[in-house]
Design a protein around this motif. Sequence first.
Motif, mmCIF file in Angstrom:
data_model
loop_
_atom_site.group_PDB
_atom_site.id
_atom_site.type_symbol
_atom_site.label_atom_id
_atom_site.label_comp_id
_atom_site.label_asym_id
_atom_site.label_seq_id
_atom_site.Cartn_x
_atom_site.Cartn_y
_atom_site.Cartn_z
ATOM 1 N N PRO A 1 0.814 -1.219 0.000
ATOM 2 C CA PRO A 1 0.000 0.000 0.000
ATOM 3 C C PRO A 1 0.847 1.269 0.000
ATOM 4 O O PRO A 1 0.480 2.250 -0.640
ATOM 5 C CB PRO A 1 -0.818 -0.108 1.289
ATOM 6 C CG PRO A 1 -0.734 -1.509 1.717
ATOM 7 C CD PRO A 1 0.522 -2.064 1.157
ATOM 8 N N ALA B 1 2.166 1.634 -3.621
ATOM 9 C CA ALA B 1 1.047 1.734 -4.564
ATOM 10 C C ALA B 1 0.347 3.087 -4.431
ATOM 11 O O ALA B 1 0.043 3.743 -5.428
ATOM 12 C CB ALA B 1 0.061 0.591 -4.327
ATOM 13 N N PHE B 2 0.140 3.525 -3.186
ATOM 14 C CA PHE B 2 -0.538 4.805 -2.973
ATOM 15 C C PHE B 2 0.284 5.949 -3.553
ATOM 16 O O PHE B 2 -0.243 6.840 -4.218
ATOM 17 C CB PHE B 2 -0.767 5.022 -1.478
ATOM 18 C CG PHE B 2 -1.457 6.315 -1.170
ATOM 19 C CD1 PHE B 2 -2.814 6.460 -1.408
ATOM 20 C CD2 PHE B 2 -0.748 7.391 -0.661
ATOM 21 C CE1 PHE B 2 -3.451 7.656 -1.136
ATOM 22 C CE2 PHE B 2 -1.376 8.591 -0.390
ATOM 23 C CZ PHE B 2 -2.729 8.727 -0.628
ATOM 24 N N THR C 1 -3.039 0.814 -9.084
ATOM 25 C CA THR C 1 -2.317 1.000 -7.820
ATOM 26 C C THR C 1 -3.272 1.448 -6.713
ATOM 27 O O THR C 1 -3.089 1.076 -5.552
ATOM 28 C CB THR C 1 -1.164 2.006 -7.996
ATOM 29 O OG1 THR C 1 -1.660 3.154 -8.701
ATOM 30 C CG2 THR C 1 -0.022 1.401 -8.756
ATOM 31 N N TRP D 1 -6.276 0.430 -6.498
ATOM 32 C CA TRP D 1 -6.938 -0.821 -6.135
ATOM 33 C C TRP D 1 -6.062 -1.648 -5.206
ATOM 34 O O TRP D 1 -6.520 -2.194 -4.194
ATOM 35 C CB TRP D 1 -7.245 -1.590 -7.419
ATOM 36 C CG TRP D 1 -8.378 -2.530 -7.333
ATOM 37 C CD1 TRP D 1 -9.100 -2.865 -6.220
ATOM 38 C CD2 TRP D 1 -8.939 -3.272 -8.412
ATOM 39 N NE1 TRP D 1 -10.054 -3.781 -6.551
ATOM 40 C CE2 TRP D 1 -9.983 -4.044 -7.873
ATOM 41 C CE3 TRP D 1 -8.654 -3.368 -9.777
ATOM 42 C CZ2 TRP D 1 -10.746 -4.900 -8.664
ATOM 43 C CZ3 TRP D 1 -9.410 -4.212 -10.561
ATOM 44 C CH2 TRP D 1 -10.444 -4.960 -10.005
ATOM 45 N N PHE D 2 -4.754 -1.730 -5.531
ATOM 46 C CA PHE D 2 -3.823 -2.456 -4.656
ATOM 47 C C PHE D 2 -3.850 -1.853 -3.252
ATOM 48 O O PHE D 2 -3.862 -2.581 -2.251
ATOM 49 C CB PHE D 2 -2.390 -2.372 -5.204
ATOM 50 C CG PHE D 2 -2.188 -3.064 -6.524
ATOM 51 C CD1 PHE D 2 -3.078 -4.013 -6.967
ATOM 52 C CD2 PHE D 2 -1.097 -2.757 -7.320
ATOM 53 C CE1 PHE D 2 -2.899 -4.659 -8.183
ATOM 54 C CE2 PHE D 2 -0.908 -3.387 -8.543
ATOM 55 C CZ PHE D 2 -1.806 -4.330 -8.972
ATOM 56 N N THR D 3 -3.829 -0.509 -3.209
ATOM 57 C CA THR D 3 -3.828 0.164 -1.908
ATOM 58 C C THR D 3 -5.025 -0.262 -1.075
ATOM 59 O O THR D 3 -4.902 -0.622 0.098
ATOM 60 C CB THR D 3 -3.848 1.688 -2.117
ATOM 61 O OG1 THR D 3 -2.791 2.051 -2.991
ATOM 62 C CG2 THR D 3 -3.692 2.411 -0.797
ATOM 63 N N ALA D 4 -6.201 -0.250 -1.690
ATOM 64 C CA ALA D 4 -7.421 -0.574 -0.947
ATOM 65 C C ALA D 4 -7.446 -2.048 -0.541
ATOM 66 O O ALA D 4 -7.729 -2.384 0.613
ATOM 67 C CB ALA D 4 -8.640 -0.242 -1.796
ATOM 68 N N GLU D 5 -7.123 -2.936 -1.491
ATOM 69 C CA GLU D 5 -7.291 -4.370 -1.228
ATOM 70 C C GLU D 5 -6.232 -4.900 -0.272
ATOM 71 O O GLU D 5 -6.543 -5.687 0.625
ATOM 72 C CB GLU D 5 -7.247 -5.157 -2.543
ATOM 73 C CG GLU D 5 -8.411 -4.863 -3.478
ATOM 74 C CD GLU D 5 -9.744 -5.255 -2.868
ATOM 75 O OE1 GLU D 5 -9.810 -6.304 -2.203
ATOM 76 O OE2 GLU D 5 -10.722 -4.514 -3.048
ATOM 77 N N VAL D 6 -4.971 -4.504 -0.464
ATOM 78 C CA VAL D 6 -3.923 -4.989 0.414
ATOM 79 C C VAL D 6 -4.010 -4.280 1.767
ATOM 80 O O VAL D 6 -3.795 -4.895 2.814
ATOM 81 C CB VAL D 6 -2.530 -4.788 -0.229
ATOM 82 C CG1 VAL D 6 -1.445 -5.295 0.707
ATOM 83 C CG2 VAL D 6 -2.452 -5.515 -1.559
ATOM 84 N N GLY D 7 -4.374 -2.988 1.745
ATOM 85 C CA GLY D 7 -4.474 -2.234 2.987
ATOM 86 C C GLY D 7 -5.565 -2.765 3.901
ATOM 87 O O GLY D 7 -5.549 -2.544 5.106
ATOM 88 N N ARG D 8 -6.535 -3.465 3.343
ATOM 89 C CA ARG D 8 -7.643 -4.017 4.125
ATOM 90 C C ARG D 8 -7.260 -5.309 4.838
ATOM 91 O O ARG D 8 -7.943 -5.749 5.772
ATOM 92 C CB ARG D 8 -8.815 -4.271 3.169
ATOM 93 C CG ARG D 8 -10.108 -4.651 3.792
ATOM 94 C CD ARG D 8 -11.269 -4.378 2.835
ATOM 95 N NE ARG D 8 -11.002 -4.887 1.490
ATOM 96 C CZ ARG D 8 -11.150 -6.143 1.131
ATOM 97 N NH1 ARG D 8 -11.532 -7.023 2.012
ATOM 98 N NH2 ARG D 8 -10.923 -6.520 -0.110
#
Lengths: 158, 194
Positions: free
Chosen positions: B24, B27-28, B79, B81-88
């Motif tokens: 995240p 990616a962010f 990226t 999307w990666f931030t949201a999905e991995v950050g969760r």
Amino acid sequence: MTLDGFDLGVGILFPLAPDETARRHMLAAISPVWDGNETWLVIAASILFGAFPLVYATLLSAFYLPLIVMLAALILRGVAFEFRYKSGRLRILWDIGFAGGSIVAGFVQGTAVGALVEGLAIQNGQYVGGAMGWLSPFALLLAASGFASATHCSAPAG
Amino acid sequence: MSLDSREVGLNRIPVADRPPVQIPFFAFRIMVGVRSADASPWRGSAPAWVASGRLRTAALVFCGRPSVSFPLGFIATLTGWFTAEVGRQPWTVFGQLRPWTQQRRFWTTPQVATTLVIFAAVYALIFLFGAVYIYRLLRRGPTALPPYAKAATNPKRPLSIAGDSPGVSSARYLPEPENDHLLTCALGSRCCCM
């Protein structure tokens, strides 16, 4: 399957078209309806998820691999539908994608109906049939008859 | 509402409940960086160049770069999307469902790996050819479309306007006198000159 059969059948018959003109006629015949037909699939999945979560969970567990393969086939089919007109030398690639996607989607839908008719292995409300539990001679037979009816439905268009 | 509540940082969350931070983090920043590059001052100053008569420079700013920079928006989407999905993580549904407890009896590693490979292959094929197609369109620049009968296009399918498409063949274009002579770029908004 009933709703999608017409344009899946066109896709299955697509490789048999004699020339480019015939292929264009086939695609023009389904262009107003094919994406609408596939919307029913989304609606069916949403209704199952919202109204019958147990059915949704059981179906996705039992048909995880075939359903994902079908999704990939439908993606390929939809993209090929548009891309084939934009490509020159590689048009054959998209034609294969369109026909192959239709065949795979029809096959999965047929075997899924066959496996459902035959019954899924369920214990205590959970599916226990394994990754390939949907595959059986009866399901394959039904997939074959599904092919026949799909191509029959769309024969006038071809 | 209160003005002095505590802002809970990641270090106050038990180690077992923390997401992997690196993905995240980068990616962010890639997402924000891509957007910032897109809206950079030199691009924003193009209208001033137009006003000062330096049309050629303005054209380069707006049209020269999209042919290579068009994937940036897509990269920003991914990226983000990666931030949201991995950050969760490590939750599939926050507070309710862990990724390792869901449906473990059916979704074995080989099954999930198979579908991952399937999706990767299909998306690689589609996005590779899509990128090549967009690149060629942008390199070619805007061209005057032959006039077409509006009824022959399908608003649900943007690609149907960019030339031949199922049910929209050049045979159904209108005859010349009804031509609007609109200079239309197949991709619309971004390349509007040259």
